[in-house]
Design a protein around this motif. Sequence first.
Motif, PDB file in Angstrom:
ATOM      1  N   ARG A  44      24.779  46.062  46.544  1.00  0.00           N
ATOM      2  CA  ARG A  44      25.354  46.606  45.301  1.00  0.00           C
ATOM      3  C   ARG A  44      26.877  46.540  45.343  1.00  0.00           C
ATOM      4  O   ARG A  44      27.492  46.981  46.293  1.00  0.00           O
ATOM      5  CB  ARG A  44      24.909  48.066  45.119  1.00  0.00           C
ATOM      6  CG  ARG A  44      25.034  48.520  43.703  1.00  0.00           C
ATOM      7  CD  ARG A  44      26.104  49.571  43.345  1.00  0.00           C
ATOM      8  NE  ARG A  44      27.155  49.921  44.219  1.00  0.00           N
ATOM      9  CZ  ARG A  44      28.444  49.798  43.914  1.00  0.00           C
ATOM     10  NH1 ARG A  44      28.834  49.322  42.755  1.00  0.00           N
ATOM     11  NH2 ARG A  44      29.379  50.171  44.762  1.00  0.00           N
ATOM     12  N   LYS A  45      27.445  45.942  44.337  1.00  0.00           N
ATOM     13  CA  LYS A  45      28.909  45.838  44.300  1.00  0.00           C
ATOM     14  C   LYS A  45      29.365  45.506  42.878  1.00  0.00           C
ATOM     15  O   LYS A  45      28.559  45.093  42.044  1.00  0.00           O
ATOM     16  CB  LYS A  45      29.401  44.763  45.268  1.00  0.00           C
ATOM     17  CG  LYS A  45      28.937  43.360  44.909  1.00  0.00           C
ATOM     18  CD  LYS A  45      29.589  42.333  45.817  1.00  0.00           C
ATOM     19  CE  LYS A  45      29.295  40.935  45.353  1.00  0.00           C
ATOM     20  NZ  LYS A  45      28.560  40.116  46.247  1.00  0.00           N
ATOM     21  N   THR A  46      30.657  45.680  42.644  1.00  0.00           N
ATOM     22  CA  THR A  46      31.260  45.286  41.370  1.00  0.00           C
ATOM     23  C   THR A  46      31.724  43.836  41.460  1.00  0.00           C
ATOM     24  O   THR A  46      32.317  43.448  42.459  1.00  0.00           O
ATOM     25  CB  THR A  46      32.452  46.215  41.059  1.00  0.00           C
ATOM     26  OG1 THR A  46      31.940  47.512  40.724  1.00  0.00           O
ATOM     27  CG2 THR A  46      33.291  45.700  39.899  1.00  0.00           C
ATOM     28  N   ARG A  48      33.662  40.739  38.925  1.00  0.00           N
ATOM     29  CA  ARG A  48      34.400  40.561  37.653  1.00  0.00           C
ATOM     30  C   ARG A  48      34.570  39.098  37.273  1.00  0.00           C
ATOM     31  O   ARG A  48      35.358  38.777  36.402  1.00  0.00           O
ATOM     32  CB  ARG A  48      35.774  41.239  37.740  1.00  0.00           C
ATOM     33  CG  ARG A  48      35.693  42.749  37.931  1.00  0.00           C
ATOM     34  CD  ARG A  48      37.063  43.414  37.967  1.00  0.00           C
ATOM     35  NE  ARG A  48      36.944  44.843  38.193  1.00  0.00           N
ATOM     36  CZ  ARG A  48      36.830  45.414  39.383  1.00  0.00           C
ATOM     37  NH1 ARG A  48      36.829  44.674  40.470  1.00  0.00           N
ATOM     38  NH2 ARG A  48      36.714  46.732  39.505  1.00  0.00           N
ATOM     39  N   GLN A 123      39.654  43.750  29.285  1.00  0.00           N
ATOM     40  CA  GLN A 123      39.786  42.803  30.385  1.00  0.00           C
ATOM     41  C   GLN A 123      39.282  41.427  29.943  1.00  0.00           C
ATOM     42  O   GLN A 123      38.315  41.332  29.175  1.00  0.00           O
ATOM     43  CB  GLN A 123      39.031  43.340  31.603  1.00  0.00           C
ATOM     44  CG  GLN A 123      39.710  44.604  32.147  1.00  0.00           C
ATOM     45  CD  GLN A 123      38.836  45.380  33.114  1.00  0.00           C
ATOM     46  OE1 GLN A 123      37.981  46.159  32.718  1.00  0.00           O
ATOM     47  NE2 GLN A 123      39.064  45.149  34.399  1.00  0.00           N
ATOM     48  N   VAL A 177      30.010  44.901  36.252  1.00  0.00           N
ATOM     49  CA  VAL A 177      31.121  45.853  36.397  1.00  0.00           C
ATOM     50  C   VAL A 177      31.000  46.923  35.306  1.00  0.00           C
ATOM     51  O   VAL A 177      30.960  46.614  34.120  1.00  0.00           O
ATOM     52  CB  VAL A 177      32.519  45.159  36.369  1.00  0.00           C
ATOM     53  CG1 VAL A 177      32.692  44.214  35.216  1.00  0.00           C
ATOM     54  CG2 VAL A 177      33.652  46.206  36.338  1.00  0.00           C
ATOM     55  N   VAL A 178      30.894  48.170  35.769  1.00  0.00           N
ATOM     56  CA  VAL A 178      30.870  49.280  34.812  1.00  0.00           C
ATOM     57  C   VAL A 178      32.322  49.562  34.438  1.00  0.00           C
ATOM     58  O   VAL A 178      33.212  49.444  35.273  1.00  0.00           O
ATOM     59  CB  VAL A 178      30.153  50.519  35.406  1.00  0.00           C
ATOM     60  CG1 VAL A 178      30.987  51.241  36.448  1.00  0.00           C
ATOM     61  CG2 VAL A 178      29.739  51.494  34.304  1.00  0.00           C
ATOM     62  N   ARG A 179      32.555  49.905  33.157  1.00  0.00           N
ATOM     63  CA  ARG A 179      33.948  50.007  32.705  1.00  0.00           C
ATOM     64  C   ARG A 179      34.206  51.244  31.850  1.00  0.00           C
ATOM     65  O   ARG A 179      33.493  51.513  30.887  1.00  0.00           O
ATOM     66  CB  ARG A 179      34.324  48.758  31.889  1.00  0.00           C
ATOM     67  CG  ARG A 179      34.309  47.494  32.696  1.00  0.00           C
ATOM     68  CD  ARG A 179      34.707  46.289  31.895  1.00  0.00           C
ATOM     69  NE  ARG A 179      33.718  45.920  30.881  1.00  0.00           N
ATOM     70  CZ  ARG A 179      33.781  46.207  29.620  1.00  0.00           C
ATOM     71  NH1 ARG A 179      34.802  46.872  29.128  1.00  0.00           N
ATOM     72  NH2 ARG A 179      32.826  45.839  28.804  1.00  0.00           N
ATOM     73  N   GLY A 180      35.275  51.941  32.250  1.00  0.00           N
ATOM     74  CA  GLY A 180      35.733  53.054  31.430  1.00  0.00           C
ATOM     75  C   GLY A 180      36.857  52.625  30.503  1.00  0.00           C
ATOM     76  O   GLY A 180      37.170  53.301  29.521  1.00  0.00           O
ATOM     77  N   MET A 181      37.467  51.494  30.840  1.00  0.00           N
ATOM     78  CA  MET A 181      38.595  50.987  30.046  1.00  0.00           C
ATOM     79  C   MET A 181      38.049  50.358  28.759  1.00  0.00           C
ATOM     80  O   MET A 181      37.814  49.146  28.702  1.00  0.00           O
ATOM     81  CB  MET A 181      39.353  49.938  30.852  1.00  0.00           C
ATOM     82  CG  MET A 181      40.728  50.374  31.270  1.00  0.00           C
ATOM     83  SD  MET A 181      41.630  48.972  31.930  1.00  0.00           S
ATOM     84  CE  MET A 181      40.876  48.762  33.510  1.00  0.00           C
ATOM     85  N   LEU A 201      30.659  54.673  28.504  1.00  0.00           N
ATOM     86  CA  LEU A 201      31.127  53.565  29.338  1.00  0.00           C
ATOM     87  C   LEU A 201      30.561  52.249  28.815  1.00  0.00           C
ATOM     88  O   LEU A 201      29.583  52.254  28.053  1.00  0.00           O
ATOM     89  CB  LEU A 201      30.639  53.745  30.793  1.00  0.00           C
ATOM     90  CG  LEU A 201      31.161  54.948  31.597  1.00  0.00           C
ATOM     91  CD1 LEU A 201      30.367  55.082  32.890  1.00  0.00           C
ATOM     92  CD2 LEU A 201      32.644  54.811  31.897  1.00  0.00           C
TER      93      LEU A 201
END
Length: 211
Positions: A44-46, A48, A123, A177-181, A201
């Motif tokens: 498990r990892k991010t 991009r 992004q 990638v989970v994103r709050g931005m 999110l």
Amino acid sequence: MRILRFLSPVLLIAAVLCSAEEAIQLPKPQMEGGKPLMQALKERKTGREFSPEKLSPQVLGNLLWAAWGVNRPDGHRTAPSAGNRQEIEIYVTTADGAYVYDATNHSLLPVAKEDLRGLTGKQPFVAQAPVNLVYVADFAKMGKSTDENKIFYSAADTGFIAQNVYLFCASEGLAAVVRGMVDREPLAKALKLRPDQRIILSHTVGYPAKK
Ligand SMILES: Cc1cc2nc3c(=O)[nH]c(=O)nc-3n(C[C@H](O)[C@H](O)[C@H](O)COP(=O)(O)O)c2cc1C
């Protein structure tokens, strides 16, 4: 005249039915296979960097079921939710349009015809990756909770769903990638959300870019 009076409600109903967008049935989720849990956790990892390759309907359906599907006959789901309120909705944005996941029928309900992927974040990879999920809390489903608890619980409930997505992606060799931005106001408008529906999110998913 009498025939016209009879026909007009019939025509009206026909017009409404024709204009209503049809739900898209997803293939039955495949619940066998995948990597063992400990291996998925290890991987498990991010990521991009995404390939533009689309997810097949089967993979997209498996992803959504793993994320927040119905896994028991009584309607409970693959992720927990405070008081089983099930207030999180997953919006799915792709090049073909935007949809909301109907877990009960394992289908996608059309929301917009436009490609809204670029609106789900700032992004650069966001607009090119094949899928951007948007986790939306429907505060109307949270009863008489205080506003503070609505925010607190819906954020926690989103976290469980997002981790299911991460683990599914690790198991399937997908990048995520989970994103709050997220610029929430224009996205909420494009997704036609009510004021008591809040974007928590976003989560970008796709095959990793080939090196
Ligand atoms: C709530 C939350 C918000 C995040 N927002 C962003 C974001 O807006 N953009 C981004 O590139 N990564 C975002 N991330 C991903 C983190 O940067 C990433 O999880 C962290 O660097 C750890 O890396 P890992 O997931 O590979 O362990 C977010 C993660 C969480 C949990």
